[in-house]
Design an enzyme around this catalytic site. Structure first.
Site, short mmCIF file in Angstrom:
data_model
loop_
_atom_site.label_atom_id
_atom_site.label_comp_id
_atom_site.label_asym_id
_atom_site.label_seq_id
_atom_site.Cartn_x
_atom_site.Cartn_y
_atom_site.Cartn_z
N ARG A 190 0.66 -0.93 -0.34
CA ARG A 190 0.02 -0.02 -0.39
C ARG A 190 1.28 1.21 0.28
NH1 ARG A 190 -3.15 -3.31 -1.98
NH2 ARG A 190 -5.39 -3.54 -1.18
N LEU A 191 2.13 1.24 -0.25
CA LEU A 191 2.76 2.31 -0.42
C LEU A 191 3.53 2.67 -1.75
CD1 LEU A 191 6.17 1.47 1.65
CD2 LEU A 191 3.82 2.40 2.40
#
Length: 212
Positions: A190-191
């Protein structure tokens, strides 16, 4: 019923960094759109259009991009539809493209104006005959009792106009003139990569990376 909270996907197809992104957001968009088309994605030209009514209530729907250049992004619709009425009240809108298979999203914001009558005429003439008749038959966003009403109206207008229906005055194009863009590329854990472009007072573009 599926456990919706447990549905997850890790994104790992690509990255988006400042060194490889275009300085001009239009060029970046055209590159990504071309890649979506080349990847033969289902309806790569589909975009979500968000508008706001006079009462402040937002609404969204999916429309199809029909043109893009330095002037903006174009789609066509019935001016009397809900979106048409909302754009009459507030000539600002947002667009979003979601190319799921490429793990990409593009968000665009700006003011909206109608295309010229000549542009609308030219695009209308390029549509299939059934679609041109449909523009007359459908009083878009208005209640109807059943599908038969729509079919009867299509038959009536088809008989009236034959092979050469003119463009209805209530049907034509809109152009969103962007003043803000955001490009999102899914990344692991989720970066995600998010690059935002904001227009400055001189008409140029300021690019910033946003936290995911």
């Amino acid at each position: 019923m599926h456990d919706l909270a447990a549905l997850r996907k890790d994104y790992a197809r690509a990255e988006l960094d400042e060194a490889h992104a275009e300085a001009d957001p239009l060029k970046q968009f055209e590159r990504w759109l071309a890649e979506a088309v080349q990847a033969q994605l289902p309806e790569p030209n589909a975009m979500t259009l968000a508008t706001v009514g006079a009462d402040g209530r937002p609404s969204t729907r999916v429309v199809l991009i029909k043109g893009v250049d330095a002037r903006g992004i174009v789609w066509y619709t019935n001016y009397h539809s809900r979106k048409g009425r909302e754009l009459q009240a507030h000539a600002q809108a947002a667009l979003q493209f979601h190319w799921v298979e490429l793990e990409r999203v593009v968000r665009i914001e700006g003011r909206v104006e109608k295309t010229s009558a000549a542009e609308s005429d030219a695009y209308f003439a390029s549509r299939p005959l059934a679609s041109r008749i449909g523009a007359w038959a459908s009083e878009q966003s208005q209640p109807i009792s059943d599908r038969g009403v729509l079919l009867q109206r299509a038959a009536s207008f088809g008989a009236r106009f034959g092979l050469h229906p003119p463009r209805p005055e209530h049907w034509g194009g809109y152009r969103l003139v962007p003043d803000a863009w955001e490009f999102w590329q899914g990344r692991r854990s989720r970066l995600h990569d998010r690059l935002a472009y904001r227009q400055d007072e001189a008409g140029g573009w300021i690019r910033q990376r946003l936290a995911p």
